[in-house]
Design a protein around this motif. Structure first.
Motif, PDB file in Angstrom:
ATOM      1  N   SER A   1       0.929  -1.224   0.131  1.00 43.66           N
ATOM      2  CA  SER A   1       0.005  -0.029   0.005  1.00 43.66           C
ATOM      3  C   SER A   1       1.004   1.155   0.026  1.00 43.66           C
ATOM      4  O   SER A   1       2.135   1.131   0.242  1.00 43.66           O
ATOM      5  N   PRO A   2       0.437   2.569  -0.313  1.00 42.59           N
ATOM      6  CA  PRO A   2       1.190   3.662  -0.263  1.00 42.59           C
ATOM      7  C   PRO A   2       1.614   4.035   1.042  1.00 42.59           C
ATOM      8  O   PRO A   2       2.602   4.762   0.979  1.00 42.59           O
ATOM      9  N   SER A   3       1.160   3.418   2.157  1.00 43.19           N
ATOM     10  CA  SER A   3       1.670   3.819   3.551  1.00 43.19           C
ATOM     11  C   SER A   3       3.243   3.614   3.578  1.00 43.19           C
ATOM     12  O   SER A   3       3.952   3.816   4.495  1.00 43.19           O
ATOM     13  N   VAL A   4       3.849   2.514   2.843  1.00 48.95           N
ATOM     14  CA  VAL A   4       4.989   2.245   2.850  1.00 48.95           C
ATOM     15  C   VAL A   4       6.130   3.390   2.589  1.00 48.95           C
ATOM     16  O   VAL A   4       7.136   3.336   3.153  1.00 48.95           O
ATOM     17  N   PHE A   5       5.534   4.238   1.869  1.00 51.06           N
ATOM     18  CA  PHE A   5       6.403   5.519   1.594  1.00 51.06           C
ATOM     19  C   PHE A   5       6.057   6.525   2.453  1.00 51.06           C
ATOM     20  O   PHE A   5       6.468   7.752   2.497  1.00 51.06           O
ATOM     21  N   ARG A   6       5.352   6.458   3.662  1.00 51.05           N
ATOM     22  CA  ARG A   6       5.091   7.309   4.828  1.00 51.05           C
ATOM     23  C   ARG A   6       6.350   8.034   5.523  1.00 51.05           C
ATOM     24  O   ARG A   6       6.657   9.190   5.531  1.00 51.05           O
ATOM     25  N   PRO A   7       7.558   7.315   5.529  1.00 47.29           N
ATOM     26  CA  PRO A   7       8.762   7.768   6.115  1.00 47.29           C
ATOM     27  C   PRO A   7       9.229   8.801   4.905  1.00 47.29           C
ATOM     28  O   PRO A   7      10.059   9.658   5.373  1.00 47.29           O
ATOM     29  N   TRP A   8       9.149   8.524   3.725  1.00 56.75           N
ATOM     30  CA  TRP A   8       9.680   9.180   2.624  1.00 56.75           C
ATOM     31  C   TRP A   8       9.076  10.410   2.787  1.00 56.75           C
ATOM     32  O   TRP A   8       9.654  11.908   2.477  1.00 56.75           O
ATOM     33  N   GLU A   9       7.610  10.620   2.862  1.00 51.60           N
ATOM     34  CA  GLU A   9       6.797  11.833   2.992  1.00 51.60           C
ATOM     35  C   GLU A   9       7.524  12.705   4.183  1.00 51.60           C
ATOM     36  O   GLU A   9       7.586  13.909   4.116  1.00 51.60           O
ATOM     37  N   LEU A  10       7.782  12.202   5.173  1.00 44.26           N
ATOM     38  CA  LEU A  10       8.342  12.841   6.478  1.00 44.26           C
ATOM     39  C   LEU A  10       9.571  13.453   6.164  1.00 44.26           C
ATOM     40  O   LEU A  10       9.860  14.419   6.743  1.00 44.26           O
ATOM     41  N   TYR A  11      10.406  12.700   5.492  1.00 42.82           N
ATOM     42  CA  TYR A  11      11.809  13.011   5.475  1.00 42.82           C
ATOM     43  C   TYR A  11      12.424  13.619   4.149  1.00 42.82           C
ATOM     44  O   TYR A  11      13.370  14.094   3.980  1.00 42.82           O
TER      45      TYR A  11
ATOM     46  N   GLY B   1      17.993  -6.995   1.414  1.00 47.96           N
ATOM     47  CA  GLY B   1      17.107  -7.938   0.847  1.00 47.96           C
ATOM     48  C   GLY B   1      16.328  -7.170  -0.155  1.00 47.96           C
ATOM     49  O   GLY B   1      16.564  -6.270  -0.967  1.00 47.96           O
ATOM     50  N   HIS B   2      14.882  -7.954  -0.435  1.00 42.96           N
ATOM     51  CA  HIS B   2      14.035  -7.696  -1.322  1.00 42.96           C
ATOM     52  C   HIS B   2      13.351  -6.267  -0.829  1.00 42.96           C
ATOM     53  O   HIS B   2      13.180  -5.420  -1.879  1.00 42.96           O
ATOM     54  N   PHE B   3      13.260  -6.071   0.326  1.00 44.93           N
ATOM     55  CA  PHE B   3      12.362  -4.916   0.826  1.00 44.93           C
ATOM     56  C   PHE B   3      13.191  -3.679   1.005  1.00 44.93           C
ATOM     57  O   PHE B   3      13.374  -3.305   2.350  1.00 44.93           O
ATOM     58  N   LEU B   4      13.888  -3.183   0.242  1.00 46.39           N
ATOM     59  CA  LEU B   4      14.753  -2.216   0.332  1.00 46.39           C
ATOM     60  C   LEU B   4      14.311  -0.868   1.040  1.00 46.39           C
ATOM     61  O   LEU B   4      14.900  -0.139   1.817  1.00 46.39           O
ATOM     62  N   VAL B   5      12.873  -0.622   0.602  1.00 46.62           N
ATOM     63  CA  VAL B   5      12.228   0.627   1.077  1.00 46.62           C
ATOM     64  C   VAL B   5      12.053   0.653   2.749  1.00 46.62           C
ATOM     65  O   VAL B   5      12.392   1.671   3.328  1.00 46.62           O
ATOM     66  N   SER B   6      11.650  -0.644   3.134  1.00 45.86           N
ATOM     67  CA  SER B   6      11.247  -0.824   4.537  1.00 45.86           C
ATOM     68  C   SER B   6      12.515  -1.169   5.288  1.00 45.86           C
ATOM     69  O   SER B   6      12.730  -0.788   6.410  1.00 45.86           O
ATOM     70  N   GLU B   7      13.510  -1.857   4.775  1.00 41.40           N
ATOM     71  CA  GLU B   7      14.830  -2.020   5.437  1.00 41.40           C
ATOM     72  C   GLU B   7      15.765  -0.804   5.501  1.00 41.40           C
ATOM     73  O   GLU B   7      16.863  -0.967   6.194  1.00 41.40           O
ATOM     74  N   ASP B   8      15.300   0.138   4.603  1.00 44.77           N
ATOM     75  CA  ASP B   8      16.296   1.180   4.237  1.00 44.77           C
ATOM     76  C   ASP B   8      16.895   1.838   5.490  1.00 44.77           C
ATOM     77  O   ASP B   8      15.976   2.236   6.335  1.00 44.77           O
TER      78      ASP B   8
END
Length: 261
Positions: free
Chosen positions: A13-23, A221-228
């Protein structure tokens, strides 16, 4: 202001990018996209049936991309933008870039992709063989997609599993058609050195699709956005920050065709 249009992974879902919105630094607006549902006439199914059974409407990429393109047009208007996609979102971002280039539309200033092999590389449905929810949940936990509590309560993530299976099937059914020319925008691709779903070799094959392609392999691994730990996010923000408003188009360049593998 430059918009960073973000497309999420399969089942996400788009919520995975919530930290990107914040930073996001000044001058960058992060725009996570909610993927549109496709009308029943385009999918062969019905929304009413999906509501009753809990199975999401069947998606096809060829039907999804034009609808998604209209949504992106409305989101960006006349502003400069960069397309970023993670996993399935990377495939969709690539197809949107091609769609805008071939059919007309607001061409992104750059394309960024994470955790998806080049579209002319084979992509398997990683949910095949995991028809039982508990088995699939255990596998997803092994590849760090979901937390341990989901292993103990798979019924809590059942709706997510339905969408995940459908999205994975949609990606696996995609068949690459050779481009008529190189991608007319800079392309930046990021892969994880420990990705269990996308081999590094498949990530590097993106370099065959354009004249300005850079591939970066990051730890993870595969989940670079959430592991970043910041490496991916800052790299993409740096790409967007380098964009300057322009009034001239991209000059065509010599193209060598790529055959589907």
């Amino acid at each position: 202001m430059t918009k960073l249009v973000c497309l999420h992974h399969a089942g996400g879902s788009p919520s995975v990018f919530r930290p990107w919105e914040l930073y996001a630094p000044p001058g960058i607006e992060v725009v996570p996209i909610t993927l549109p549902e496709i009308p029943a006439t385009a999918t062969g199914g019905t929304t009413d049936t999906a509501t009753r059974t809990g199975v999401p409407p069947r998606r096809r990429i060829d039907a999804l991309v034009p609808v998604l393109a209209d949504l992106v047009r409305k989101e960006v208007g006349d502003e400069d933008f960069v397309l970023f996609g993670k996993s399935m979102g990377g495939l969709l971002a690539y197809l949107l870039t091609r769609h805008f280039g071939e059919c007309g539309g607001p061409l992104p200033k750059a394309l960024a992709v994470a955790s998806f092999g080049a579209p002319h590389s084979p992509w398997r449905n990683f949910t095949d063989g995991y028809e039982d929810d508990r088995t699939l949940v255990r596998y997803l936990h092994e590849i760090r997609s979901i937390p341990v509590w989901a292993v103990e309560h798979p019924e809590w993530v059942a709706p997510y599993l339905g969408r995940l299976r459908e999205d994975a099937r949609m990606c696996a059914e995609f068949r690459f058609e050779p481009q008529g020319g190189p991608l007319a925008v800079p392309v930046r691709v990021f892969g994880g050195d420990q990705d269990p779903l996308v081999p590094v070799e498949a990530v590097r094959k993106w370099s065959e699709l354009g004249d300005d392609v850079e591939v970066t392999i990051l730890p993870g691994g595969h989940f670079l956005v959430s592991e970043d730990i910041g490496l991916l996010r800052q790299s993409v923000f740096g790409l967007v920050s380098a964009i300057r408003p322009s009034t001239c188009g991209v000059e065509p360049s010599i193209w060598r065709s790529v055959e589907a593998s």
